[in-house]
Design a protein around this motif. Sequence first.
Motif, PDB file in Angstrom:
ATOM      1  N   GLN A   1     -18.224  13.924 -39.449  1.00 14.83           N
ATOM      2  CA  GLN A   1     -16.968  14.444 -39.131  1.00 14.83           C
ATOM      3  C   GLN A   1     -15.956  14.322 -40.542  1.00 14.83           C
ATOM      4  OE1 GLN A   1     -15.260  12.734 -35.709  1.00 14.83           O
ATOM      5  NE2 GLN A   1     -15.890  14.289 -34.423  1.00 14.83           N
ATOM      6  N   ALA A   2     -14.905  15.170 -40.845  1.00  9.68           N
ATOM      7  CA  ALA A   2     -14.022  14.839 -41.826  1.00  9.68           C
ATOM      8  C   ALA A   2     -13.728  13.623 -41.889  1.00  9.68           C
ATOM      9  CB  ALA A   2     -13.007  15.997 -41.715  1.00  9.68           C
TER      10      ALA A   2
ATOM     11  N   THR B   1     -23.265  18.321 -43.974  1.00  8.02           N
ATOM     12  CA  THR B   1     -22.533  19.091 -42.993  1.00  8.02           C
ATOM     13  C   THR B   1     -21.233  18.422 -42.687  1.00  8.02           C
ATOM     14  OG1 THR B   1     -24.142  20.822 -42.437  1.00  8.02           O
ATOM     15  CG2 THR B   1     -22.197  20.796 -41.229  1.00  8.02           C
ATOM     16  N   VAL B   2     -20.105  18.715 -43.064  1.00 12.61           N
ATOM     17  CA  VAL B   2     -18.960  18.074 -42.847  1.00 12.61           C
ATOM     18  C   VAL B   2     -18.046  19.037 -41.806  1.00 12.61           C
ATOM     19  CG1 VAL B   2     -16.863  16.667 -43.494  1.00 12.61           C
ATOM     20  CG2 VAL B   2     -18.976  16.881 -44.989  1.00 12.61           C
ATOM     21  N   SER B   3     -17.756  18.388 -40.598  1.00 17.31           N
ATOM     22  CA  SER B   3     -17.237  19.249 -39.566  1.00 17.31           C
ATOM     23  C   SER B   3     -15.613  18.828 -39.599  1.00 17.31           C
ATOM     24  CB  SER B   3     -17.472  18.989 -38.207  1.00 17.31           C
ATOM     25  OG  SER B   3     -17.372  17.716 -37.882  1.00 17.31           O
ATOM     26  N   SER B   4     -14.933  19.950 -39.464  1.00 23.49           N
ATOM     27  CA  SER B   4     -13.300  19.480 -39.271  1.00 23.49           C
ATOM     28  C   SER B   4     -12.778  18.939 -38.047  1.00 23.49           C
ATOM     29  CB  SER B   4     -12.568  20.871 -39.811  1.00 23.49           C
ATOM     30  OG  SER B   4     -13.045  21.911 -38.948  1.00 23.49           O
TER      31      SER B   4
ATOM     32  N   LEU C   1     -25.883   8.172 -53.655  1.00 23.60           N
ATOM     33  CA  LEU C   1     -24.661   8.836 -54.070  1.00 23.60           C
ATOM     34  C   LEU C   1     -24.122   8.444 -52.678  1.00 23.60           C
ATOM     35  CD1 LEU C   1     -22.931  10.940 -55.613  1.00 23.60           C
ATOM     36  CD2 LEU C   1     -23.624  12.648 -53.879  1.00 23.60           C
ATOM     37  N   GLN C   2     -23.133   7.518 -52.712  1.00 25.24           N
ATOM     38  CA  GLN C   2     -22.215   7.272 -51.752  1.00 25.24           C
ATOM     39  C   GLN C   2     -20.996   7.929 -51.584  1.00 25.24           C
ATOM     40  OE1 GLN C   2     -22.479   4.524 -49.352  1.00 25.24           O
ATOM     41  NE2 GLN C   2     -20.793   5.558 -48.380  1.00 25.24           N
ATOM     42  N   MET C   3     -20.828   8.793 -50.275  1.00 27.47           N
ATOM     43  CA  MET C   3     -19.787   9.804 -50.226  1.00 27.47           C
ATOM     44  C   MET C   3     -18.735   9.348 -49.127  1.00 27.47           C
ATOM     45  SD  MET C   3     -22.223  13.147 -50.501  1.00 27.47           S
ATOM     46  CE  MET C   3     -23.061  13.043 -48.893  1.00 27.47           C
ATOM     47  N   ASN C   4     -17.807   9.183 -49.419  1.00 29.02           N
ATOM     48  CA  ASN C   4     -16.759   8.599 -48.455  1.00 29.02           C
ATOM     49  C   ASN C   4     -15.565   9.519 -48.437  1.00 29.02           C
ATOM     50  OD1 ASN C   4     -17.882   6.044 -48.317  1.00 29.02           O
ATOM     51  ND2 ASN C   4     -16.862   5.275 -49.986  1.00 29.02           N
ATOM     52  N   SER C   5     -14.493   9.482 -47.396  1.00 24.42           N
ATOM     53  CA  SER C   5     -13.697  10.679 -47.301  1.00 24.42           C
ATOM     54  C   SER C   5     -13.848  12.025 -47.405  1.00 24.42           C
ATOM     55  CB  SER C   5     -12.238  10.322 -48.197  1.00 24.42           C
ATOM     56  OG  SER C   5     -12.055   9.001 -48.091  1.00 24.42           O
TER      57      SER C   5
END
Length: 124
Positions: A13-14, A121-124, A81-85
Amino acid sequence: QVQLVESGGGLVQAGGSLRLSCAASGRTFSGNAMGWFRQAPGKEREFVAAISWSGGFINYEDSVKGRFTISRDNAKSTVYLQMNSLKPEDTAVYYCAARRGSTSRRNKDDYDYWGQGTQVTVSS
């Protein structure tokens, strides 16, 4: 030759986080600069982040600065690759890449080896 295998993608999720890994095998890993790129449907493959062989020089695409962190462990022949926010616009297939040179570069044409990609995939 360097073989690269990405892992860690998925659906989030976002506002959430994911950590991508890229395991390298083959010839020497520690002498190679590494990069992460991404490609969304219908778009060109774009630069995300890059790290020099020593880890001392790092570049980020502007939209991920402050949210993503690239790192490497040469003893494990792995780059992360650490991906936050995370945001919906981060949705793409993420590719790990290695170049024969030791300096980090932003241009995908400077990279010689590519992984198969992992879907984020990032859902809103």
